[in-house]
Write a protein that holds these residues in place. Structure first.
Motif, mmCIF file in Angstrom:
data_model
loop_
_atom_site.group_PDB
_atom_site.id
_atom_site.type_symbol
_atom_site.label_atom_id
_atom_site.label_comp_id
_atom_site.label_asym_id
_atom_site.label_seq_id
_atom_site.Cartn_x
_atom_site.Cartn_y
_atom_site.Cartn_z
ATOM 1 N N ALA A 149 10.226 10.595 -1.173
ATOM 2 C CA ALA A 149 10.576 11.476 -2.283
ATOM 3 C C ALA A 149 9.860 12.825 -2.195
ATOM 4 O O ALA A 149 9.992 13.664 -3.081
ATOM 5 C CB ALA A 149 10.235 10.798 -3.608
ATOM 6 N N GLY A 150 9.068 12.993 -1.129
ATOM 7 C CA GLY A 150 8.371 14.251 -0.959
ATOM 8 C C GLY A 150 7.008 14.297 -1.588
ATOM 9 O O GLY A 150 6.372 15.347 -1.652
ATOM 10 N N GLY A 151 6.521 13.128 -2.052
ATOM 11 C CA GLY A 151 5.198 13.075 -2.653
ATOM 12 C C GLY A 151 4.161 12.712 -1.608
ATOM 13 O O GLY A 151 4.422 12.644 -0.411
ATOM 14 N N THR A 152 2.957 12.469 -2.080
ATOM 15 C CA THR A 152 1.867 12.063 -1.199
ATOM 16 C C THR A 152 1.921 10.566 -0.983
ATOM 17 O O THR A 152 2.011 9.800 -1.938
ATOM 18 C CB THR A 152 0.503 12.437 -1.806
ATOM 19 O OG1 THR A 152 0.496 13.837 -2.080
ATOM 20 C CG2 THR A 152 -0.630 12.106 -0.855
ATOM 21 N N ALA A 153 1.867 10.147 0.276
ATOM 22 C CA ALA A 153 2.005 8.719 0.602
ATOM 23 C C ALA A 153 0.699 7.981 0.344
ATOM 24 O O ALA A 153 0.032 7.517 1.261
ATOM 25 C CB ALA A 153 2.435 8.544 2.044
ATOM 26 N N THR A 154 0.331 7.899 -0.918
ATOM 27 C CA THR A 154 -0.891 7.179 -1.290
ATOM 28 C C THR A 154 -0.524 5.844 -1.900
ATOM 29 O O THR A 154 0.426 5.745 -2.682
ATOM 30 C CB THR A 154 -1.711 7.978 -2.307
ATOM 31 O OG1 THR A 154 -0.888 8.285 -3.434
ATOM 32 C CG2 THR A 154 -2.202 9.272 -1.690
ATOM 33 N N PRO A 155 -1.243 4.774 -1.556
ATOM 34 C CA PRO A 155 -0.923 3.464 -2.120
ATOM 35 C C PRO A 155 -1.208 3.406 -3.608
ATOM 36 O O PRO A 155 -2.055 4.139 -4.125
ATOM 37 C CB PRO A 155 -1.826 2.507 -1.337
ATOM 38 C CG PRO A 155 -2.958 3.352 -0.859
ATOM 39 C CD PRO A 155 -2.386 4.717 -0.624
ATOM 40 N N ALA A 156 -0.489 2.537 -4.290
ATOM 41 C CA ALA A 156 -0.710 2.350 -5.719
ATOM 42 C C ALA A 156 -2.048 1.678 -5.949
ATOM 43 O O ALA A 156 -2.420 0.765 -5.214
ATOM 44 C CB ALA A 156 0.407 1.489 -6.307
ATOM 45 N N PRO A 157 -2.822 2.130 -6.952
ATOM 46 C CA PRO A 157 -4.084 1.446 -7.239
ATOM 47 C C PRO A 157 -3.845 0.034 -7.737
ATOM 48 O O PRO A 157 -2.894 -0.214 -8.472
ATOM 49 C CB PRO A 157 -4.709 2.317 -8.338
ATOM 50 C CG PRO A 157 -3.548 3.010 -8.975
ATOM 51 C CD PRO A 157 -2.547 3.225 -7.888
ATOM 52 N N ARG A 158 -4.664 -0.879 -7.286
ATOM 53 C CA ARG A 158 -4.523 -2.269 -7.683
ATOM 54 C C ARG A 158 -5.423 -2.565 -8.867
ATOM 55 O O ARG A 158 -6.645 -2.420 -8.776
ATOM 56 C CB ARG A 158 -4.856 -3.199 -6.527
ATOM 57 C CG ARG A 158 -4.595 -4.670 -6.867
ATOM 58 C CD ARG A 158 -4.413 -5.502 -5.625
ATOM 59 N NE ARG A 158 -3.913 -6.827 -5.962
ATOM 60 C CZ ARG A 158 -3.457 -7.681 -5.078
ATOM 61 N NH1 ARG A 158 -3.404 -7.357 -3.815
ATOM 62 N NH2 ARG A 158 -3.019 -8.873 -5.453
ATOM 63 N N ILE A 159 -4.812 -2.926 -9.979
ATOM 64 C CA ILE A 159 -5.571 -3.279 -11.179
ATOM 65 C C ILE A 159 -6.064 -4.702 -11.016
ATOM 66 O O ILE A 159 -5.278 -5.603 -10.719
ATOM 67 C CB ILE A 159 -4.686 -3.162 -12.429
ATOM 68 C CG1 ILE A 159 -4.123 -1.737 -12.541
ATOM 69 C CG2 ILE A 159 -5.457 -3.531 -13.681
ATOM 70 C CD1 ILE A 159 -3.050 -1.590 -13.590
#
Length: 579
Positions: free
Chosen positions: A558-568
């Motif tokens: 989508a053109g965003g930064t390929a950062t992983p989702a934080p795990r709660i």
């Protein structure tokens, strides 16, 4: 056929209603009690040895249980709810039954007739409310007409394309004393396919080079499924199933090539576009099967043979080359009896589609200690051959669809309208219908906390489904779309959850937590051995938002930064996992 009671004795409307259900062969009714149908409840007490009343905790749950009953038996499931809020809660189950083509009869308590149009307490016009999502909506104000209307309701619910019927029962009508005979079901022979239609089907099949069969719909009997399987296998046809209809064809068979629905394999979709003949049997060719109405040409450039019990569904969106309106089981018998096509030119085509299915069912090397694909494949091998699976709605549901293969003799129940909250109640309803069969429910953490309280109904009525809760601490499907369109802007999709194992333990059930691949099968086996209702909480990686992409993948595309989702962090247990 049921023995119909002929009586000259006066009975209350509530008693006549209860007797009318028994006359129609009803064995279970699922309810949340209300003061608007106290007299029906009293009538049901008098037939308690013939009809079991299942007391539920939420009206949507009650209707989902009744809908599962209808799916498994082919007879109308029956739910009873009170007026106003009760009916509104029940509406989602009616919508499920409509889009799933499931026979269902919903009785709704109603205000006294003389209070109509005063906006009386909990007053709703049910004809206006339910008419878009039910086959028929009516109201009984005259107790003498109860047997007639109930019999007609059951006929409508099962005829043509099966579906839901809603009947409002006014409060004072249930008290009236009337003398009226009961009416049992009529013996009706199903409509058979025209012989000339079957001959035309055979001619079209004989000239095809890349045919594809799509099985769907409801109302299939065991004999009908066996007959259609024989026909399809005898002609070596590649067979796929429509959305959440996995139990219509043996997934382990060499002719099975996958499912056309939400999350369908891109390879199967591409092959469906290449097919030169579509044999659509039972399916409406609706939005999920047609991949958003993009898969087939509306005008019929790709030849379609459409077999459906409701003639108005044939050509509703896609113009077929041949339409065959008839009972699905009658069609199956006629197709199986038909002289087979002498030679087929599509053996290589079928093998290609099967190879594609097997390839996409291979488990990738997912990151983390839990490879859900491999865990589910191991579970598939460990379960009985007559297991009933139910599923809720959500991204988690695509994992068993992709990586597991149902065997002949297993059943699969799922909401084709994508209703969250379906899984747990339907599992309880299935276990009530078949108490001696293993019932496994797939449900996400979001869907479980919509109707998970219905597990109390399982304890109350002594049935023991096994609930697998896929916990990724989010509304995963919506998060997927969110990240595709608005990467890194998480809004409204994160969840805070309890320890689901402790939740079931609070009822006296069996709880397990799974965090690694090799833990799932032993956990389910211990749950089954406990003999109790059970929850196995599967703590999945929230970064792996679908079985094909991660959140990082979506953000990058989508053109965003390929950062992983934080795990709660998930809730930690203060006691060890059962071993």
């Amino acid at each position: 056929m049921n023995e119909v009671k002929r009586t000259a004795q006066a009975r209350s409307g509530g008693k006549v209603l209860a007797d009318a259900m028994v006359a129609q062969g009803v064995t279970h009714a699922f309810c949340v009690p209300g003061e608007s149908y106290l007299d029906l409840l009293d009538g049901l007490y008098s037939v308690r040895n013939q009809l079991q009343l299942i007391t539920c905790r939420f009206e949507a749950g009650a209707v989902h249980m009744a809908e599962a009953h209808g799916k498994l038996t082919g007879k109308p499931g029956v739910a009873i709810v009170t007026r106003g809020p009760g009916a509104c809660h029940a509406a989602i189950g009616v919508h499920v039954a409509m889009q799933d083509s499931t026979p269902l009869v919903l009785l709704v308590g109603q205000i006294p007739v003389e209070e109509t149009d005063r906006e009386s307490f909990q007053e709703v016009d049910y004809r206006r409310m339910f008419s878009p999502i039910a086959k028929w909506v009516t109201q009984i104000d005259d107790a003498k007409r109860i047997p007639e209307i109930i019999a007609h309701a059951f006929d409508i619910a099962t005829s043509g394309r099966p579906g839901p019927v809603v009947i409002a029962i006014s409060e004072e009508m249930q008290k009236h004393q009337v003398t009226v005979p009961d009416i049992g079901p009529a013996e009706v022979f199903p409509p058979h396919p025209a012989p000339e239609a079957m001959a035309r089907l055979r001619d079209m099949l004989a000239t095809a080079e890349r045919p594809l069969a799509i099985l769907g719909g409801s109302g299939w009997t065991a004999e009908g499924r066996k007959a259609i399987a024989k026909f399809l296998v005898a002609h070596d046809l590649p067979v796929c199933v429509s959305f959440r209809r996995q139990s219509l064809f043996d997934g382990t068979h060499a002719n099975f090539v996958g499912d056309l629905g939400v999350g369908a394999d891109a390879g199967l979709v591409a092959h469906a576009r290449e097919a030169d003949l579509i044999l659509a049997i039972g399916t409406r060719l609706g939005e999920p099967v047609s991949q958003g109405y993009t898969l087939f040409d509306f005008a019929g450039a790709q030849p379609i043979i459409h077999v459906h019990p409701e003639q108005s569904e044939i050509g509703r969106v896609h113009r077929p080359a041949l339409g065959i309106p008839c009972d699905l089981n009658a069609f199956a018998e006629a197709a199986n009896a038909m002289a087979p096509v002498a030679s087929t030119a599509w053996s290589g085509w079928r093998e290609t589609l099967r190879a594609s299915r097997l390839k996409q069912a291979e488990a990738p090397d997912y990151e983390g200690p839990l490879n859900l694909a491999r865990a589910l494949q191991a579970l598939e091998k460990a379960l009985p051959d007559d297991t009933i699976f139910t599923t809720d709605a959500g991204n988690f549901a695509t994992w068993p669809t992709r990586f597991m293969h149902l065997k002949d003799g297993q059943d699969f129940l799922g909401p084709t309208n994508g209703a969250m909250g379906y899984g747990v109640p339907s599992a309880i309803g299935a276990k009530i219908v078949h108490p001696n069969r293993t019932v496994i429910c797939f449900v996400g953490d979001g869907g479980f906390l919509m109707t998970g309280q219905e597990i109390a109904t399982a304890f109350h009525h002594a049935v023991n489904p096994i609930i697998l809760v896929f916990n990724n601490q989010m509304y995963g499907t919506i998060r997927m779309y969110q990240e595709r369109t608005y990467p890194n802007r998480v809004s409204g999709t994160a969840l805070t959850n309890p320890d689901f194992a402790k939740f079931i333990e609070a009822f006296g059930g069996h709880g397990e937590i799974v965090e690694a691949t090799d833990e799932l099968v032993p956990a389910v086996q211990r749950a089954l051995a406990s003999g109790k209702p059970a929850i196995v909480e599967i703590r999945t990686n929230p970064e792996q938002v679908t079985n094909r992409v991660t959140i990082s993948d979506l953000r990058a595309s989508a053109g965003g930064t390929a950062t992983p989702a934080p795990r709660i962090p998930a809730p930690r247990r203060t006691t060890p996992r059962p071993r």
